[in-house]
Design a protein around this motif. Structure first.
Motif, PDB file in Angstrom:
ATOM      1  N   LEU A   2       0.826  -1.197   0.000  1.00  0.00           N
ATOM      2  CA  LEU A   2       0.000   0.000   0.000  1.00  0.00           C
ATOM      3  C   LEU A   2       0.863   1.252   0.000  1.00  0.00           C
ATOM      4  O   LEU A   2       0.630   2.190  -0.783  1.00  0.00           O
ATOM      5  CB  LEU A   2      -0.928  -0.005   1.215  1.00  0.00           C
ATOM      6  CG  LEU A   2      -1.750   1.272   1.431  1.00  0.00           C
ATOM      7  CD1 LEU A   2      -2.765   1.436   0.319  1.00  0.00           C
ATOM      8  CD2 LEU A   2      -2.438   1.243   2.789  1.00  0.00           C
ATOM      9  N   LEU A   3       1.859   1.290   0.867  1.00  0.00           N
ATOM     10  CA  LEU A   3       2.744   2.453   0.942  1.00  0.00           C
ATOM     11  C   LEU A   3       3.483   2.666  -0.379  1.00  0.00           C
ATOM     12  O   LEU A   3       3.710   3.799  -0.800  1.00  0.00           O
ATOM     13  CB  LEU A   3       3.730   2.286   2.097  1.00  0.00           C
ATOM     14  CG  LEU A   3       3.113   2.298   3.499  1.00  0.00           C
ATOM     15  CD1 LEU A   3       4.172   1.997   4.547  1.00  0.00           C
ATOM     16  CD2 LEU A   3       2.441   3.629   3.787  1.00  0.00           C
ATOM     17  N   ARG A   4       3.820   1.572  -1.026  1.00  0.00           N
ATOM     18  CA  ARG A   4       4.501   1.668  -2.322  1.00  0.00           C
ATOM     19  C   ARG A   4       3.590   2.266  -3.393  1.00  0.00           C
ATOM     20  O   ARG A   4       4.056   2.988  -4.285  1.00  0.00           O
ATOM     21  CB  ARG A   4       4.938   0.261  -2.738  1.00  0.00           C
ATOM     22  CG  ARG A   4       5.638   0.158  -4.082  1.00  0.00           C
ATOM     23  CD  ARG A   4       5.670  -1.286  -4.558  1.00  0.00           C
ATOM     24  NE  ARG A   4       4.311  -1.774  -4.835  1.00  0.00           N
ATOM     25  CZ  ARG A   4       4.001  -3.067  -4.956  1.00  0.00           C
ATOM     26  NH1 ARG A   4       4.932  -4.001  -4.781  1.00  0.00           N
ATOM     27  NH2 ARG A   4       2.756  -3.427  -5.216  1.00  0.00           N
ATOM     28  N   ASP A   5       2.285   1.977  -3.281  1.00  0.00           N
ATOM     29  CA  ASP A   5       1.352   2.339  -4.351  1.00  0.00           C
ATOM     30  C   ASP A   5       0.459   3.531  -3.999  1.00  0.00           C
ATOM     31  O   ASP A   5      -0.555   3.758  -4.669  1.00  0.00           O
ATOM     32  CB  ASP A   5       0.460   1.136  -4.676  1.00  0.00           C
ATOM     33  CG  ASP A   5       1.246  -0.046  -5.215  1.00  0.00           C
ATOM     34  OD1 ASP A   5       2.359   0.163  -5.728  1.00  0.00           O
ATOM     35  OD2 ASP A   5       0.733  -1.188  -5.133  1.00  0.00           O
ATOM     36  N   LEU A   6       0.813   4.309  -2.998  1.00  0.00           N
ATOM     37  CA  LEU A   6      -0.050   5.398  -2.546  1.00  0.00           C
ATOM     38  C   LEU A   6      -0.429   6.371  -3.657  1.00  0.00           C
ATOM     39  O   LEU A   6      -1.521   6.959  -3.639  1.00  0.00           O
ATOM     40  CB  LEU A   6       0.631   6.162  -1.403  1.00  0.00           C
ATOM     41  CG  LEU A   6       0.596   5.511  -0.012  1.00  0.00           C
ATOM     42  CD1 LEU A   6       1.381   6.343   0.983  1.00  0.00           C
ATOM     43  CD2 LEU A   6      -0.835   5.304   0.468  1.00  0.00           C
ATOM     44  N   HIS A   7       0.432   6.535  -4.647  1.00  0.00           N
ATOM     45  CA  HIS A   7       0.186   7.522  -5.699  1.00  0.00           C
ATOM     46  C   HIS A   7      -0.746   7.013  -6.792  1.00  0.00           C
ATOM     47  O   HIS A   7      -1.184   7.788  -7.656  1.00  0.00           O
ATOM     48  CB  HIS A   7       1.516   7.934  -6.339  1.00  0.00           C
ATOM     49  CG  HIS A   7       2.193   6.821  -7.074  1.00  0.00           C
ATOM     50  ND1 HIS A   7       2.812   5.776  -6.403  1.00  0.00           N
ATOM     51  CD2 HIS A   7       2.329   6.569  -8.412  1.00  0.00           C
ATOM     52  CE1 HIS A   7       3.319   4.937  -7.296  1.00  0.00           C
ATOM     53  NE2 HIS A   7       3.035   5.389  -8.506  1.00  0.00           N
ATOM     54  N   LEU A   8      -1.054   5.713  -6.780  1.00  0.00           N
ATOM     55  CA  LEU A   8      -1.871   5.132  -7.847  1.00  0.00           C
ATOM     56  C   LEU A   8      -3.352   5.431  -7.635  1.00  0.00           C
ATOM     57  O   LEU A   8      -3.833   5.551  -6.513  1.00  0.00           O
ATOM     58  CB  LEU A   8      -1.664   3.619  -7.895  1.00  0.00           C
ATOM     59  CG  LEU A   8      -0.241   3.128  -8.192  1.00  0.00           C
ATOM     60  CD1 LEU A   8      -0.209   1.602  -8.208  1.00  0.00           C
ATOM     61  CD2 LEU A   8       0.254   3.689  -9.526  1.00  0.00           C
ATOM     62  N   TYR A   9      -4.079   5.537  -8.748  1.00  0.00           N
ATOM     63  CA  TYR A   9      -5.517   5.754  -8.680  1.00  0.00           C
ATOM     64  C   TYR A   9      -6.231   4.413  -8.506  1.00  0.00           C
ATOM     65  O   TYR A   9      -5.744   3.370  -8.932  1.00  0.00           O
ATOM     66  CB  TYR A   9      -6.019   6.469  -9.938  1.00  0.00           C
ATOM     67  CG  TYR A   9      -5.613   7.924  -9.969  1.00  0.00           C
ATOM     68  CD1 TYR A   9      -6.379   8.891  -9.315  1.00  0.00           C
ATOM     69  CD2 TYR A   9      -4.450   8.337 -10.623  1.00  0.00           C
ATOM     70  CE1 TYR A   9      -6.003  10.231  -9.326  1.00  0.00           C
ATOM     71  CE2 TYR A   9      -4.053   9.666 -10.636  1.00  0.00           C
ATOM     72  CZ  TYR A   9      -4.837  10.604  -9.983  1.00  0.00           C
ATOM     73  OH  TYR A   9      -4.463  11.925  -9.989  1.00  0.00           O
TER      74      TYR A   9
END
Length: 289
Positions: free
Chosen positions: A43-50
């Motif tokens: 989740l922390l890795r993908d925080l910027h994804l929509y």
């Protein structure tokens, strides 16, 4: 409206914080990660994804459940114990940090030893203690025992979740009755039995009283209704010099120590939790020696 994982996390965190939930930041991560089918690290890795709208609605629904008081472990269906990921349902208690003391003591007990220790996790519930010991002690053989079919089903899921099936088995038995002889003998019995005195159940946090299984909490008038037969009956399947470990609550150590000594144990000692309360009792069985 397009939203990123970070947007959903911030909204969830704010809702939990405004409700005065102490661990709001961690719980927000757990809720959004579960909604996304990710670990918290992912989740922390993908925080910027929509994210799609249905994921947002899933996170909102879990947040609503948490705001009604339902424990986050039941909301998300998962928890960690000693770093081991677990499936958790309302059929089992949510593992506590205090219980990790027992796992730590067991690991220390076998540190430096050779061979294949046999460990029995009695009143296993989710199987948290036994699974954690199997993960941390790769040479151990572990048996998880509980009387509840629903709890054993959860324990079985946790054995599979952690790929422990070759070394960990689940069996149904009553901790207040004589152990089945086919179990054989064990080097260690760990037991987190119901130990809260009935009169004290009403003083527990509302989230515990309302959501966690009553039978896994109520230990009778003095909290020892299950612990007594465990000591008296299940010691018979300990190998000579084997160890029994029991979780207890404040004020129970003198009575439990006396019960252990009467049953043929020595070297009885208490391990205190971070609050200075005697939380785990460990003793060596000498009657078979």
């Amino acid at each position: 409206m397009a939203r990123t994982y970070n947007d959903i996390y911030i909204e969830t965190r704010r809702a939990l914080r405004d409700a005065n939930i102490e661990g709001y930041a961690l719980e927000a991560k757990l809720i959004v990660a579960q909604a996304a089918g990710k670990t918290t690290a992912q989740l922390l890795r993908d925080l910027h994804l929509y994210v799609p709208d249905e994921l947002y609605e899933s996170a909102r629904e879990m947040t609503r459940r948490r705001l009604t008081g339902e424990p986050v472990a039941y909301v998300t269906g998962g928890w960690e114990f000693c770093g081991v990921p677990l499936v958790i349902t309302p059929d089992v208690l949510i593992p506590r940090g205090d219980t990790e003391l027992m796992a730590d003591e067991a690991v220390r007990l076998f540190s430096g030893r050779t061979g294949t220790p046999r460990i029995l996790d009695l009143c296993a519930g989710s199987g948290c203690i036994g699974c954690a010991l199997a993960v941390r002690m790769p040479g151990a053989k572990v048996t998880l025992v509980d009387i509840s079919p629903a709890a054993l089903a959860v324990a079985g899921q946790n054995v599979a979740k952690n790929n422990l099936g070759t070394r960990v088995s689940c069996l149904s038995a009553d901790a207040t009755a004589k152990p089945p002889m086919y179990l054989g003998r064990f080097d260690l019995i760990v037991c987190n039995a119901p130990y809260i005195p009935t009169a004290e159940l009403s003083t527990l946090d509302a989230s515990v009283r309302k959501y966690e299984p009553y039978k896994a909490l109520d230990g009778g008038v003095d909290g020892l209704d299950v612990i007594r037969p465990v000591i008296a009956l299940w010691s018979s399947i300990l190998r000579p010099g084997g160890t029994m470990m029991l979780e207890i609550c404040e004020g129970q150590y003198p009575a439990v120590k006396a019960l252990l000594e009467q049953a043929g144990f020595d070297s009885v000692r208490a391990v205190q939790d971070l609050g200075g309360t005697d939380r785990v009792v460990a003793a060596r069985y000498t009657r078979n020696a």
